[in-house]
Motif scaffolding. Structure first.
Motif, mmCIF file in Angstrom:
data_model
loop_
_atom_site.group_PDB
_atom_site.id
_atom_site.type_symbol
_atom_site.label_atom_id
_atom_site.label_comp_id
_atom_site.label_asym_id
_atom_site.label_seq_id
_atom_site.Cartn_x
_atom_site.Cartn_y
_atom_site.Cartn_z
ATOM 1 N N ASP A 85 -11.226 -2.167 -7.661
ATOM 2 C CA ASP A 85 -12.317 -2.297 -6.697
ATOM 3 C C ASP A 85 -11.843 -2.297 -5.249
ATOM 4 N N GLU A 86 -10.562 -2.095 -5.015
ATOM 5 C CA GLU A 86 -10.032 -1.978 -3.659
ATOM 6 C C GLU A 86 -10.094 -0.507 -3.261
ATOM 7 N N THR A 87 -11.134 -0.133 -2.545
ATOM 8 C CA THR A 87 -11.408 1.289 -2.301
ATOM 9 C C THR A 87 -11.404 1.667 -0.834
ATOM 10 N N GLY A 88 -10.938 0.757 0.042
ATOM 11 C CA GLY A 88 -10.946 1.034 1.473
ATOM 12 C C GLY A 88 -12.135 0.383 2.155
ATOM 13 N N GLU A 89 -12.063 0.322 3.492
ATOM 14 C CA GLU A 89 -13.155 -0.283 4.248
ATOM 15 C C GLU A 89 -13.368 0.485 5.539
ATOM 16 N N GLY A 90 -14.558 0.356 6.122
ATOM 17 C CA GLY A 90 -14.872 1.071 7.355
ATOM 18 C C GLY A 90 -14.717 2.565 7.158
ATOM 19 N N LEU A 144 -5.113 9.406 2.520
ATOM 20 C CA LEU A 144 -5.660 9.042 1.213
ATOM 21 C C LEU A 144 -4.546 8.402 0.404
ATOM 22 N N PHE A 145 -4.710 7.123 0.081
ATOM 23 C CA PHE A 145 -3.700 6.415 -0.708
ATOM 24 C C PHE A 145 -4.166 6.289 -2.144
ATOM 25 N N LEU A 146 -3.279 6.703 -3.063
ATOM 26 C CA LEU A 146 -3.576 6.626 -4.492
ATOM 27 C C LEU A 146 -2.374 6.009 -5.198
ATOM 28 N N SER A 147 -2.629 5.060 -6.096
ATOM 29 C CA SER A 147 -1.536 4.356 -6.759
ATOM 30 C C SER A 147 -1.811 4.194 -8.250
ATOM 31 N N PHE A 183 5.941 1.722 -10.741
ATOM 32 C CA PHE A 183 5.278 0.814 -11.678
ATOM 33 C C PHE A 183 4.500 -0.282 -10.958
ATOM 34 N N HIS A 184 4.970 -0.679 -9.773
ATOM 35 C CA HIS A 184 4.339 -1.761 -9.030
ATOM 36 C C HIS A 184 3.435 -1.200 -7.926
ATOM 37 N N HIS A 185 2.321 -1.856 -7.709
ATOM 38 C CA HIS A 185 1.364 -1.378 -6.713
ATOM 39 C C HIS A 185 1.974 -1.351 -5.322
ATOM 40 N N GLY A 186 1.705 -0.284 -4.585
ATOM 41 C CA GLY A 186 2.184 -0.144 -3.210
ATOM 42 C C GLY A 186 1.273 -0.882 -2.248
ATOM 43 N N ASN A 187 1.285 -2.205 -2.323
ATOM 44 C CA ASN A 187 0.369 -3.019 -1.529
ATOM 45 C C ASN A 187 0.528 -2.790 -0.032
ATOM 46 N N GLY A 188 1.763 -2.562 0.423
ATOM 47 C CA GLY A 188 1.991 -2.373 1.845
ATOM 48 C C GLY A 188 1.369 -1.096 2.364
ATOM 49 N N THR A 189 1.553 -0.012 1.628
ATOM 50 C CA THR A 189 0.966 1.264 2.039
ATOM 51 C C THR A 189 -0.551 1.157 2.058
ATOM 52 N N GLN A 190 -1.097 0.526 1.031
ATOM 53 C CA GLN A 190 -2.550 0.322 0.997
ATOM 54 C C GLN A 190 -3.031 -0.429 2.227
ATOM 55 N N GLN A 191 -2.372 -1.519 2.562
ATOM 56 C CA GLN A 191 -2.816 -2.354 3.674
ATOM 57 C C GLN A 191 -2.747 -1.614 5.010
ATOM 58 N N ILE A 192 -1.714 -0.839 5.202
ATOM 59 C CA ILE A 192 -1.536 -0.128 6.477
ATOM 60 C C ILE A 192 -2.650 0.891 6.713
ATOM 61 N N ARG A 208 16.761 3.883 0.731
ATOM 62 C CA ARG A 208 17.203 2.578 0.259
ATOM 63 C C ARG A 208 17.490 1.715 1.481
ATOM 64 N N PRO A 209 16.807 0.563 1.643
ATOM 65 C CA PRO A 209 15.868 -0.046 0.710
ATOM 66 C C PRO A 209 14.569 0.746 0.585
ATOM 67 N N PRO A 210 13.826 0.481 -0.507
ATOM 68 C CA PRO A 210 12.521 1.133 -0.668
ATOM 69 C C PRO A 210 11.533 0.614 0.355
ATOM 70 N N GLY A 211 10.259 1.065 0.272
ATOM 71 C CA GLY A 211 9.350 0.706 1.352
ATOM 72 C C GLY A 211 7.927 0.341 1.003
ATOM 73 N N HIS A 212 7.442 0.658 -0.192
ATOM 74 C CA HIS A 212 5.990 0.640 -0.384
ATOM 75 C C HIS A 212 5.370 -0.753 -0.427
ATOM 76 N N HIS A 213 6.161 -1.813 -0.578
ATOM 77 C CA HIS A 213 5.609 -3.170 -0.503
ATOM 78 C C HIS A 213 5.551 -3.693 0.931
ATOM 79 N N ALA A 214 6.208 -3.022 1.867
ATOM 80 C CA ALA A 214 6.216 -3.495 3.257
ATOM 81 C C ALA A 214 4.876 -3.193 3.913
ATOM 82 N N ALA A 215 4.205 -4.260 4.380
ATOM 83 C CA ALA A 215 2.912 -4.119 5.035
ATOM 84 C C ALA A 215 3.101 -4.035 6.544
#
Length: 344
Positions: A233-238, A213-216, A196-205, A154-161
């Protein structure tokens, strides 16, 4: 199952959150932690204080200028004579320049923020440091022993990019823990986000990497925060192509349908030959959560814990969301108890 928790997490005492057009008392509050701790103690879980791991693990996944901003923001906000808590009100949106970081703290807030609901207050940086220590204490124990652990972050973290805060998140605890596991010799780590909410930060990092391997599993971003991230359709790049997997689900998704998506995620984890799972444990999939729309009951969290245990991999649970305050402790402990029923 050993739990890690740092009392430093209490230093963030935010009073303001922008919600539905009004400033309200934040849903993410210190009381959440007390309810989880009470449930853990009642269930006889050992709670241990983590070590201080410093800034190096943070800088392994976050931009140094962003970290410096978080450290100095509250003092700069006060020095500028602003009243109230630091809340952004302008961003480098599509029609504005995004290559300049203003000198004014109000402009810096907008540059580094991804949303307006999360204020920066006295104690925010210290609490974020304590939270990442909690995550690191948990993953270090699992790396050393192979035993499952729970980090009451606490605080949580998964939205932090890499260089943005928001969604109550400042440092990405799951990303920090996953990077630590890689640095310790793990070849590939899975980060499984069940909030419940997408972990956008973890995905971006990790979006361009194949060692994580990030799965949400999360609410459909067409109608759910953070809206602009979490589509299938957000499946990673490079090098990361194929190593980012999203399972967006509509409001009211049944537990059976949610569990079907979980089966697909676990199958992908095994296909990728991951050696450890970091679970971003958001219990806001509970039907009574005030800012979510899934249908889990108390008993379903036990089933979730059992299924994660059956995956057979070392597992680190890190606290993310969960805002049905009177139920949060029960739901967290039910996940951990379900895991223990299978793996001891």
């Amino acid at each position: 199952m050993l739990t890690f928790f740092s009392e430093g997490s209490r230093q963030r005492q935010a009073r303001s959150e922008l919600h539905d057009g009004a400033l309200v008392t934040p849903f993410e509050c210190p009381e959440r932690i007390d309810l989880v701790l009470n449930a853990l103690h009642k269930a006889a879980f050992e709670v241990r204080t983590p070590s201080d791991y410093g800034l190096a693990p943070v800088l392994a996944v976050h931009d140094s200028s962003y970290v410096a901003f978080l450290e100095s923001c509250w003092q700069a906000w006060q020095a500028a004579g602003h009243e109230g808590e630091a809340i952004p009100n302008i961003w480098p949106a599509r029609t504005l320049r995004g290559d300049k970081i203003p000198k004014a703290v109000s402009g810096q807030l907008g540059y580094y923020a991804l949303a307006a609901e999360t204020s920066i207050t006295e104690g925010t940086f210290a609490a974020a440091m304590a939270s990442k220590d909690t995550a690191l204490g948990a993953v270090e124990h699992t790396l050393a022993t192979g035993e499952p652990t729970f980090g009451l972050c606490r605080p949580p973290g998964h939205h932090a990019a890499y260089d943005q805060f928001g969604g109550y998140c400042f440092f990405n605890n799951a990303a920090i823990a996953a990077q630590r596991a890689l640095d310790a010799g793990k070849r590939r780590v899975a980060v499984l986000d069940v909030d419940f909410h997408h972990g956008n930060g973890t995905q971006q990092i990790f979006y361009s990497r194949d060692d994580v391997l990030f799965l949400s599993l999360h609410g459909d971003p067409n109608v759910t925060f953070p809206y602009y991230s979490g589509y299938a359709d957000e499946t990673g790049e490079g090098r990361g192509a194929g190593f980012n997997v999203n399972y967006p689900l509509p409001p009211g998704t049944s537990v059976a349908a949610w569990m079907t998506a979980l089966e697909k995620a676990l199958e992908r984890i095994h296909q990728a030959e991951c050696e450890l799972i970091v679970v971003s444990l958001g219990v806001d999939i509970f039907e009574g959560d005030p800012i979510s729309a899934f249908t889990f009951q108390h008993s379903d969290f036990i089933a979730l814990g059992k299924r994660l245990a059956e995956a057979g991999l070392p597992c680190v649970f890190l606290m993310e969301g969960g805002y049905a305050v009177e139920d949060i402790g029960v739901n967290v402990v039910n996940v951990l108890q379900g895991f223990k029923q299978v793996r001891g």
